[in-house]
Design an enzyme around this catalytic site. Structure first.
Site, mmCIF file in Angstrom:
data_model
loop_
_atom_site.group_PDB
_atom_site.id
_atom_site.type_symbol
_atom_site.label_atom_id
_atom_site.label_comp_id
_atom_site.label_asym_id
_atom_site.label_seq_id
_atom_site.Cartn_x
_atom_site.Cartn_y
_atom_site.Cartn_z
ATOM 1 N N ASP A 17 20.229 -27.269 69.046
ATOM 2 C CA ASP A 17 20.938 -28.393 69.657
ATOM 3 C C ASP A 17 20.245 -29.725 69.402
ATOM 4 O O ASP A 17 20.868 -30.691 68.955
ATOM 5 C CB ASP A 17 21.093 -28.174 71.161
ATOM 6 C CG ASP A 17 21.982 -26.989 71.493
ATOM 7 O OD1 ASP A 17 22.353 -26.255 70.564
ATOM 8 O OD2 ASP A 17 22.304 -26.789 72.671
ATOM 9 N N ASP B 299 21.115 -27.968 83.467
ATOM 10 C CA ASP B 299 20.041 -28.830 82.984
ATOM 11 C C ASP B 299 20.446 -30.292 82.903
ATOM 12 O O ASP B 299 19.610 -31.186 83.088
ATOM 13 C CB ASP B 299 19.555 -28.345 81.617
ATOM 14 C CG ASP B 299 18.634 -27.141 81.728
ATOM 15 O OD1 ASP B 299 18.114 -26.889 82.829
ATOM 16 O OD2 ASP B 299 18.432 -26.446 80.715
#
Length: 410
Positions: free
Chosen positions: A15, A124
């Site tokens: 990512d 998150d």
């Protein structure tokens, strides 16, 4: 004109590798990659070099393992905080610390924003952004997963291949993992179907419990005011103590869980977690508290622990309530000093003995043999008072029943 600077929480994984290139392509930012070392067991020099070769303007490696253990792991351990009875919060309490370091570097570099790779479906994003807002509300936040057209990890792999970005996953090994000194999590892939049994070959810290030694391992852990300080009589630094327990627990298959959890955003998710050292410490700490804390304190502390776990899970580390709960917890830990003996065997961890100078266990009182400190006749009066409300209610019911019977006879 100089390009504006943005700080990227960078791990070198799929990512964040894609995000680094995307930020440059879409916004023409000078991207400053920050990899915070919380014990993820990687060659972070390679991670730094990868960031620079992918186009980062600058790259930082920040070692916070000591701070992570002493200021985040140990306070949560002292609280006894476990999210939904299973999860030892390994990812949860790492995020506020990482975000804190991102803010510090953003201020140092005079950056305008912080970017992160958390998805719009997960916890998150909240943990990062709650911390950033608490510590510097003037910083902008960029969350590419909430902006770009990439819809999946497969799309990210395609983007990486298109832009010649080396990534550590393939479409066959699609697990999303998070590792630090406390734990390793596995999500995604075939785990997304809760009916699927997880593949035990995914373990990276622990051996399969059935492959652990056939002979039990005994260890002793010493605590001082709720903080572990030694193993088998040998003192360790906070970081080395966690590493040592991870080694001992991993060999014995300790700390593997496969759970469904409720994310803050409202959906359920499934993860497999490996937390060998943490599982040992929680079991030991719990056993010692049972020896030294009185019943009302221990009972109320369990309520606090549940709330504390929720705050940590939700990313609310830097909040007034969390600070207040820490003060209560620290007051309870003044007597949590002593040693716990544990037995580790094929995935199980059990406390087998406890001792403490603050022990509330007194053999003179509890013995089944003859004693000179307890008058058993005192129990009669105690029971009479303790059960008085029960007796009164029963007498009232008895009167009502008799009254009904008398009316029926009349």
């Amino acid at each position: 004109m100089k390009n504006e600077k943005v700080i990227l929480a960078y791990s070198g994984g799929l990512d964040t590798s894609v995000i680094l290139k995307w930020l440059k392509n879409e916004y023409n930012f000078d991207v400053i990659a920050v990899c915070v070392d919380v014990g993820q067991e990687e060659d972070l020099t390679l991670v730094k070099n990868k960031a620079l070769s992918t186009g980062a303007h600058k790259a930082y490696i920040v070692d916070v393992k000591e701070e992570f253990v002493t200021d985040y792991i140990f306070p949560t351990l002292k609280a006894g905080a476990i999210y939904e009875d299973d999860y030892l919060l390994g990812t949860s309490f790492a995020r506020p610390l990482i975000a804190k370091k991102l803010v510090e570097i953003a201020e140092k570099e005079e950056a305008i924003a912080i970017a992160h790779g958390a998805t719009g479906k997960g916890n998150d994003q909240v943990r990062f952004e709650a911390t950033i807002k608490a510590l510097n509300p003037h910083l902008k936040i960029i969350a590419p997963w909430r902006e770009w057209n990439l819809k999946s990890r497969e799309d990210c792999i395609d983007y990486a291949l298109k832009h010649n970005i080396p990534v550590p996953v393939t479409k066959k090994d699609i697990y999303s993992r998070d590792r630090n000194i406390w734990h390793l999590s596995h999500e995604g892939g075939n785990l997304e179907n809760p009916w699927n049994e997880h593949d035990e070959n995914i373990y990276q810290i622990c051996v399969k419990p059935q492959d652990a030694p056939d002979k039990p391992t005994y260890i002793e852990i010493e605590f001082e005011k709720g903080v572990p300080i030694s193993i088998d009589g040998k003192k360790y630094s906070p970081v080395d103590l966690i590493y040592k327990l991870n080694d001992i627990g991993g060999v014995n298959g300790i700390g593997i869980i496969d759970i469904i959890e409720n994310r803050l955003v409202g959906m359920k998710s499934r993860g497999v977690y490996e937390t060998p050292g943490g599982t040992i410490l929680y079991e030991a700490h719990k056993a010692l508290e049972k020896l030294v804390l009185d019943r009302p304190t221990l009972s109320f502390k369990k309520i606090v622990a549940e709330k504390y776990a929720q705050l940590v899970y939700d990313g609310l580390w830097f909040t007034p309530l969390k600070e207040a709960l820490d003060k209560f917890i620290d007051s309870t830990q003044q007597v949590v000093t002593g040693t716990v003996k544990l037995k580790l065997y094929k995935g199980t961890c059990k406390a087998m003995g406890t001792k403490s100078p603050y022990s509330l266990y007194n053999e003179d009182f509890v013995t089944f043999g003859e004693d000179n400190v307890y008058n058993q006749k005192d129990a009669e009066g105690f029971i009479n008072l303790f059960t008085l409300s029960i007796k009164i209610r029963s007498l009232m019911n008895y009167k009502k029943e008799n009254f009904k019977k008398e009316k029926q006879i009349i």
